[in-house]
Design an enzyme around this catalytic site. Structure first.
Site, PDB file in Angstrom:
ATOM      1  N   LYS A  20      64.408  16.313  -3.061  1.00  9.99           N
ATOM      2  CA  LYS A  20      63.102  17.154  -3.113  1.00  9.99           C
ATOM      3  C   LYS A  20      62.355  16.695  -1.866  1.00  9.99           C
ATOM      4  O   LYS A  20      61.815  17.468  -1.299  1.00  9.99           O
ATOM      5  CB  LYS A  20      62.501  17.179  -4.224  1.00  9.99           C
ATOM      6  CG  LYS A  20      63.045  17.729  -5.547  1.00  9.99           C
ATOM      7  CD  LYS A  20      63.543  19.290  -5.181  1.00  9.99           C
ATOM      8  CE  LYS A  20      64.163  19.935  -6.566  1.00  9.99           C
ATOM      9  NZ  LYS A  20      64.514  21.423  -6.160  1.00  9.99           N
ATOM     10  N   TYR A  61      67.655  12.688  -7.278  1.00  5.17           N
ATOM     11  CA  TYR A  61      67.144  13.639  -7.310  1.00  5.17           C
ATOM     12  C   TYR A  61      65.888  13.880  -6.672  1.00  5.17           C
ATOM     13  O   TYR A  61      65.731  14.695  -5.824  1.00  5.17           O
ATOM     14  CB  TYR A  61      67.104  14.106  -8.673  1.00  5.17           C
ATOM     15  CG  TYR A  61      66.178  15.203  -9.031  1.00  5.17           C
ATOM     16  CD1 TYR A  61      66.669  16.617  -8.849  1.00  5.17           C
ATOM     17  CD2 TYR A  61      64.921  15.134  -9.771  1.00  5.17           C
ATOM     18  CE1 TYR A  61      65.855  17.691  -8.988  1.00  5.17           C
ATOM     19  CE2 TYR A  61      64.134  16.200 -10.013  1.00  5.17           C
ATOM     20  CZ  TYR A  61      64.573  17.624  -9.503  1.00  5.17           C
ATOM     21  OH  TYR A  61      63.939  18.597  -9.808  1.00  5.17           O
ATOM     22  N   SER A  98      59.039  19.187  -6.929  1.00  4.25           N
ATOM     23  CA  SER A  98      58.757  18.681  -8.034  1.00  4.25           C
ATOM     24  C   SER A  98      57.686  17.654  -7.924  1.00  4.25           C
ATOM     25  O   SER A  98      57.692  16.821  -7.041  1.00  4.25           O
ATOM     26  CB  SER A  98      60.181  18.216  -8.512  1.00  4.25           C
ATOM     27  OG  SER A  98      59.696  17.402  -9.757  1.00  4.25           O
TER      28      SER A  98
END
Ligand code: NAD
Ligand code: UD1
Length: 350
Positions: A161, A157, A132
């Protein structure tokens, strides 16, 4: 995009029932790939599988399992001979990751490590991973470029990644047979033009376009614009919105690239063009044919003024460039939103 692979190429798609995964499965099937889906349906409805089959006119194989259930995953790999894996499965809500960091690290990291271990044992070493733009955090200059960026996510989050990217780079460094693309998506929006699959979050949408779609469809009263005092042309936040079907096609380009190249490459998938919150609202008004009420509220914590991609690497390595513009993104989103509002099967399709 390069030459298409032969039709026998068998791709395992983890999280294939989800928003981006379902669109990618349709694109893969339409391009002649054989597809098997693994999903635990923690954030998807089983009926999406019927939708994928109906759009693509085929039958995908499905394994309902959690990636962390390694024994079940091993059985899936024992039953099949996969050529490559596209790994979408993961939890993705930023706010929830702040509230439940262990759940996010457990699901995203442990799930990925289990997958990699089973892939390695089965000799499947071609992987396309959903990363992302969130890995760029707020300290890098825009447009975000893959080269020389310091990865500095600002929430759990985003850290999942960045950490998975590091694991994958280490894996590729340990064994020259691995071919890995780390695809850093910008803001995927919209839906398949048939209006049957799209993004249908449970509850109040966190992201702008699903919220705008709900207001356009009369499900919510007005859009709350998070700040109009940014240093941007109209004061509202600017993002790189990307049609999910363009994104799906980017995965096919990445699969083909990984077939020919080893190592691990981080590649941005965005349009390179930024639109403000107000531009999105006005473009959506054109698509739906009526006004969309909005109200400016204070900034959302953690948001930045600008986020858009340097797209040169995707063009250079993958030969991929987003083709669909903002009007088409809004029209396709609106078609799906209307169906969703009209059809409880699509809205509550358990
Ligand atoms: P999604 O939630 O719609 O899809 C993820 C799918 O994975 C769901 O179907 C869910 O049921 C499944 N899943 C989750 N954990 C699993 C597990 N442990 N085992 C098996 N299945 C599991 O999300 P999406 O928007 O399609 O995103 C796909 C990927 O792309 C995610 O990794 C996400 O972090 C990443 N991504 C998404 C965006 C975005 O804006 N949507 C942006 C950047 C990156
Ligand atoms: C979000 C995620 C990010 C992820 C990205 C792509 C958050 C905090 N960040 O970023 O990790 O990589 O999606 O999927 O969720 N906005 C409003 N009103 C709303 C919703 C959003 O004004 O109701 C504004 C935001 O301030 C922002 C823009 O719209 O300027 C886009 O927001 P959103 O869709 O949530 O995406 P990102 O913030 O880019």
């Amino acid at each position: 995009m390069g030459d298409c692979e032969n039709s026998a190429t068998h791709v395992l798609v983890t999280g294939g029932a989800g928003y981006i995964g379902s669109h990618t499965c349709v694109s893969l099937l339409e391009a002649g790939y054989r597809v098997t889906i693994v999903d635990n349906f923690s954030n998807a409805k089983p009926s999406v599988i019927d939708d994928i089959n109906s759009i693509a006119g085929t039958n995908v194989a499905l394994y309902t399992l959690d990636l962390r259930d390694k024994a079940a995953l091993e059985r899936c790999f024992d039953d099949n001979k996969f050529d490559a894996v596209i790994h979408f499965a993961g939890l993705k809500a930023v706010g929830e990751s702040v509230a439940k960091p262990l759940e996010y690290y457990d699901n995203n990291l442990i799930g990925t490590i289990a997958l990699l271990d089973v892939m390695k044992r089965s000799g499947v070493k071609r992987l396309v991973f959903s990363s992302s733009a969130t890995v760029y955090g707020v300290r890098n200059p825009v447009p975000f470029s893959e080269e020389g960026a310091e990865l500095s996510p600002i929430n759990p989050y985003g850290w999942t990644k960045a950490m998975i990217e590091q694991i994958l780079r280490d894996l590729a460094a340990s064994d020259p047979e691995w071919s890995i693309c780390l695809l850093r998506y910008f803001n995927p929006i919209s839906a398949h033009p048939g209006g049957r699959i799209g993004e249908a979050p449970d509850g109040v949408p966190n992201n702008l376009v699903p919220y705008v779609a709900d207001v356009a469809a009369g499900r919510r009263e007005k859009v709350y614009v998070f700040g109009d005092d940014y240093d941007t042309p109209d004061g509202t936040g600017v993002r790189d919105y990307l049609h999910v079907v363009d994104l799906a096609e980017g995965h096919i380009a990445a699969l083909e690239y990984a077939r020919e190249h080893t190592g691990a490459e981080a590649i941005n998938l965005g349009t390179g063009v930024g639109y403000s919150v107000l531009e999105i609202i006005h473009a959506y008004e054109k698509a739906c044919g009526h006004a969309i009420p909005y109200q400016v509220t204070p900034r959302r914590p953690g948001d930045s003024a600008f986020c858009y991609a340097d797209t040169a690497k995707a063009q250079r390595l993958l030969g991929w460039k987003a083709k669909r513009g903002l009007a088409e993104m809004c029209e396709d989103s609106w078609r799906f939103a209307k169906n969703l509002a009209a059809n409880t099967k699509l809205y509550n399709n358990t």
